[in-house]
Design a protein around this motif. Structure first.
Motif, PDB file in Angstrom:
ATOM      1  N   GLY A   1       0.174   0.995   3.986  1.00  0.00           N
ATOM      2  CA  GLY A   1      -0.648   2.030   3.376  1.00  0.00           C
ATOM      3  C   GLY A   1      -2.120   1.691   3.503  1.00  0.00           C
TER       4      GLY A   1
ATOM      5  N   SER B   1       1.499  11.462   2.141  1.00  0.00           N
ATOM      6  CA  SER B   1       2.813  10.969   2.560  1.00  0.00           C
ATOM      7  C   SER B   1       2.903  10.988   4.080  1.00  0.00           C
ATOM      8  CB  SER B   1       3.930  11.830   1.968  1.00  0.00           C
ATOM      9  OG  SER B   1       3.835  13.153   2.467  1.00  0.00           O
TER      10      SER B   1
ATOM     11  N   TYR C   1       7.544   7.829   3.526  1.00  0.00           N
ATOM     12  CA  TYR C   1       6.762   7.026   2.593  1.00  0.00           C
ATOM     13  C   TYR C   1       5.711   7.896   1.914  1.00  0.00           C
ATOM     14  CZ  TYR C   1       4.067   6.910   6.925  1.00  0.00           C
ATOM     15  OH  TYR C   1       3.409   7.263   8.068  1.00  0.00           O
TER      16      TYR C   1
ATOM     17  N   GLY D   1       0.789  -1.226   0.000  1.00  0.00           N
ATOM     18  CA  GLY D   1       0.000   0.000   0.000  1.00  0.00           C
ATOM     19  C   GLY D   1       0.817   1.270   0.000  1.00  0.00           C
ATOM     20  N   LEU D   2       2.068   1.193  -0.400  1.00  0.00           N
ATOM     21  CA  LEU D   2       2.952   2.356  -0.430  1.00  0.00           C
ATOM     22  C   LEU D   2       3.481   2.575  -1.840  1.00  0.00           C
ATOM     23  CD1 LEU D   2       5.041   1.553   2.772  1.00  0.00           C
ATOM     24  CD2 LEU D   2       3.127   3.144   2.600  1.00  0.00           C
TER      25      LEU D   2
ATOM     26  N   TYR E   1       1.945   7.415  -0.469  1.00  0.00           N
ATOM     27  CA  TYR E   1       0.877   6.491  -0.817  1.00  0.00           C
ATOM     28  C   TYR E   1       0.585   6.561  -2.315  1.00  0.00           C
ATOM     29  CZ  TYR E   1       0.127   6.644   4.228  1.00  0.00           C
ATOM     30  OH  TYR E   1       0.299   6.582   5.579  1.00  0.00           O
TER      31      TYR E   1
END
Length: 152
Positions: A125, A109, A102, A87-88, A104
């Motif tokens: 994510g 972020s 990170y 999910g990132l 998304y």
């Protein structure tokens, strides 16, 4: 003329000290580590060699992390490619500030920093099918060995 016993002892002591120190210092070619003299504190000694830094199983190849399972050495902010199941969009890490960043896939972020040992945590994510465990294995401020592993 009779020798002065005090002067003779001082000369003998000086000679013994000079002989004892003959092996001190030098070219630094010796591979042997020496122990500090008794009663000497670590602060009073010259800097010692740092303990060996752990070797990263995947070297410096950030691409080894795509499946979420790796151990790499980073020396600067490093972008780590990941499979979408986490999910990132992106994940990165910098050894200078021990911060994970990170983004998304659909925007947004974040960042996180583990403040105390064992420097572990997890991230996923909003569209994640699987979480990701993160760990700082070792760090000295200029480099770090980090580990990723798929989580629940």
């Amino acid at each position: 003329m009779t020798p002065d016993p005090t002067r003779t002892r001082a000369t003998a002591a000086g000679l013994a000290l000079a002989l004892a120190c003959a092996g001190c210092g030098g070219s630094g070619d010796s591979a042997e580590a020496t122990s500090p003299p008794a009663g000497t504190t670590a602060a009073a000694q010259s800097p010692a060699a740092s303990p060996s830094f752990p070797k990263a199983a995947d070297g410096t190849k950030a691409s080894a992390c795509r499946d979420g399972k790796c151990e790499i050495l980073v020396t600067k902010r490093t972008k780590i490619p990941l499979d979408r199941r986490f999910g990132l969009e992106t994940l990165s890490f910098a050894p200078t500030d021990l911060t994970w960043r990170y983004t998304y896939p659909n925007g947004g972020s974040g960042s996180m920093k583990f403040l105390e040992p064992p420097y572990t945590g997890s991230v996923a994510g909003p569209t994640a099918e699987q979480g990701l465990s993160l760990r700082v294995v070792a760090s000295d401020g200029s480099k770090a060995v980090i580990s990723l592993a798929p989580g629940n």
